[in-house]
Design an enzyme around this catalytic site. Structure first.
Site, short mmCIF file in Angstrom:
data_model
loop_
_atom_site.label_atom_id
_atom_site.label_comp_id
_atom_site.label_asym_id
_atom_site.label_seq_id
_atom_site.Cartn_x
_atom_site.Cartn_y
_atom_site.Cartn_z
N ASN A 81 0.79 -1.22 0.00
CA ASN A 81 0.00 0.00 0.00
C ASN A 81 0.83 1.28 0.00
O ASN A 81 0.32 2.36 0.24
CB ASN A 81 -0.96 -0.02 1.19
CG ASN A 81 -1.75 -1.31 1.24
OD1 ASN A 81 -1.53 -2.12 2.12
ND2 ASN A 81 -2.62 -1.55 0.26
N ILE A 89 1.05 6.84 -0.53
CA ILE A 89 0.39 5.94 0.41
C ILE A 89 -1.08 5.77 0.04
O ILE A 89 -1.78 6.75 -0.21
CB ILE A 89 0.47 6.51 1.84
CG1 ILE A 89 1.93 6.80 2.23
CG2 ILE A 89 -0.21 5.59 2.84
CD1 ILE A 89 2.09 7.65 3.47
N CYS A 90 -1.54 4.54 0.02
CA CYS A 90 -2.95 4.23 -0.20
C CYS A 90 -3.54 3.81 1.15
O CYS A 90 -3.41 2.67 1.57
CB CYS A 90 -3.10 3.11 -1.23
SG CYS A 90 -4.81 2.67 -1.57
N LEU A 91 -4.15 4.77 1.84
CA LEU A 91 -4.72 4.53 3.17
C LEU A 91 -6.02 5.31 3.25
O LEU A 91 -6.04 6.51 2.97
CB LEU A 91 -3.74 4.96 4.25
CG LEU A 91 -4.17 4.83 5.70
CD1 LEU A 91 -4.44 3.37 6.06
CD2 LEU A 91 -3.12 5.42 6.63
#
Length: 194
Positions: A81, A89-91
């Site tokens: 992620n 960042i993939c959050l």
């Protein structure tokens, strides 16, 4: 104006207990700015990131706390992620799940716990996500080597059993000799080819 007061208070509170070893995170203000900080987090124990120190660039928007800070990893990290190339960042809390009640401290702690809870089915980095799903053992070994290479200080490196990485280092050496590429390029290319 209320947002500026809140940021100032949050930063002051963070700076009061600003100890990486005690809190497992710390911050530094960039050019004494209240809109730009660098957070450092310790890699969580019992993960491939253990003993690493990861730097994260955090820019606080004008509409904070109603908009989330913009974050990216400065330290290279092998995680589904987090982009291994850009640190993006993939959050969910950095997008639609952000709430005004969240603080910079809760964000930093979330980023730290995020390291130990990858979501490989919704990857930021497809290559890493695929490796995680196809061979968790290889993913863990690659992530651990990236932690060793990019985020450990010399004292922590001394405590690592290098035999664990012998096959990685042999492949990197061969790649460097064959292509004359820098070691980092070899590491990235070989990590992505597994």
């Amino acid at each position: 104006m209320a947002g500026k007061k809140r940021i100032t208070k949050e930063l002051r509170d963070l700076m009061n207990g600003n100890d990486l070893n005690r809190n497992h995170f710390c911050i530094e203000m960039v050019n004494d700015s209240t809109e730009h900080i660098i957070a450092k987090i310790l890699g969580p124990p019992d993960t491939p990131y253990q003993n690493g120190v990861f730097s994260i660039d955090i820019t606080i928007p004008d509409k904070y706390p109603f908009e989330p800070p913009v974050c990216k990893f400065i330290t290279k990290v092998w995680h589904p992620n987090i982009s291994s190339a850009t640190g993006a960042i993939c959050l969910d809390i950095l997008k639609g799940r952000w709430a005004a009640s969240m603080t910079l401290e809760s964000l930093i702690r979330s980023l730290q716990s995020f390291l130990e809870s990858p979501v490989p089915n919704d990857p930021q980095d497809a290559v890493v996500g695929n490796q995680y799903r196809a061979s968790r053992q290889l993913y863990d070994k690659t992530a651990k080597y990236w932690t060793y290479w990019y985020s450990m200080c010399d004292d922590n490196r001394k405590n690592v059993d290098r035999n664990e990485f012998k096959d990685f280092e042999e492949k990197i050496d061969k790649f460097v000799k064959k292509t004359k590429a820098p070691t980092e390029t070899a590491l990235t290319s070989l990590s992505c080819s597994h």
